[in-house]
Design a protein around this motif. Structure first.
Motif, short mmCIF file in Angstrom:
data_model
loop_
_atom_site.label_atom_id
_atom_site.label_comp_id
_atom_site.label_asym_id
_atom_site.label_seq_id
_atom_site.Cartn_x
_atom_site.Cartn_y
_atom_site.Cartn_z
N LEU A 158 0.83 -1.21 0.00
CA LEU A 158 0.00 0.00 0.00
C LEU A 158 0.86 1.26 0.00
N ALA A 159 1.98 1.23 0.73
CA ALA A 159 2.90 2.38 0.75
C ALA A 159 3.48 2.60 -0.65
N ARG A 160 3.83 1.51 -1.34
CA ARG A 160 4.39 1.63 -2.69
C ARG A 160 3.34 2.19 -3.65
N LEU A 161 2.10 1.77 -3.51
CA LEU A 161 1.03 2.32 -4.35
C LEU A 161 0.86 3.81 -4.09
N LYS A 162 0.91 4.20 -2.82
CA LYS A 162 0.75 5.61 -2.46
C LYS A 162 1.89 6.43 -3.06
N GLU A 163 3.11 5.90 -3.00
CA GLU A 163 4.26 6.61 -3.59
C GLU A 163 4.08 6.79 -5.09
N SER A 164 3.56 5.77 -5.75
CA SER A 164 3.40 5.86 -7.21
C SER A 164 2.30 6.85 -7.59
N GLN A 165 1.39 7.15 -6.68
CA GLN A 165 0.31 8.10 -6.93
C GLN A 165 0.72 9.55 -6.68
#
Length: 174
Positions: A158-165
């Protein structure tokens, strides 16, 4: 008798060469579904009647087109008795509603590109925990990891998804 059979064959061959293109064109203009096949039927019906033929070439032509006309009428009658066959197209059926799977896949299409950029373990844990709504224990069993490892993996995914957003500094969102 053999001479009349040979004579009939010769008359038949000549008649076929001369009249078959016109018969086929006549049947085509009458809307017969398969004019070539019906033309063959016309001449098959003609052959046994050649020995009784009267009137020379004009009588032969009249007989051929009489048979062709009768075959065209038969074809139209047969078509009128045969129900129209329409292929089923589910996309045109207003009674259908999308299945739950279709709805999930449609909703995922936008986020699918985001998941593709994640490592495989991250994609798996997010798919199992969020999309499939499985418990920690079931997800751990499927992925052969401990429930604590699944929690950690989900948090990192979820943290990686947030970073990509997130938008890089200096660039505003449109």
């Amino acid at each position: 008798m053999k001479a009349s059979v040979t004579g009939n064959a010769s008359v038949f061959n000549d008649a076929f060469r001369e009249y078959s293109p016109g018969v086929c064109a006549y049947l085509r203009t009458r809307g017969v579904e398969d004019p070539e096949a019906v033309t063959q039927d016309v001449f098959l019906a003609l052959y046994p009647r050649l020995s009784d033929l009267r009137g020379g070439p004009a009588g032969l032509r009249t007989l051929i087109f009489t048979i062709a006309h009768a075959r065209a009428v038969d074809s139209h009658r047969r078509r009128a008795r045969t129900p129209i066959s329409i292929e089923y197209d589910p996309s045109q059926d207003c009674r259908l509603t999308p299945s739950a799977e279709d709805q999930v896949l449609d909703n995922m299409r936008g986020g699918h590109a985001l998941l593709e950029n994640l490592p495989e373990d991250y994609r798996d844990v997010l798919a199992l925990r969020i999309i499939a709504e499985l418990s920690l224990e079931n997800t751990a069993r499927i992925m052969k990891k401990s429930p604590g490892a699944i929690k950690q993996l989900q948090r990192r995914a979820l943290a990686r998804l947030k970073e990509s957003q997130q938008v890089p500094k200096g660039q505003g969102r449109l």
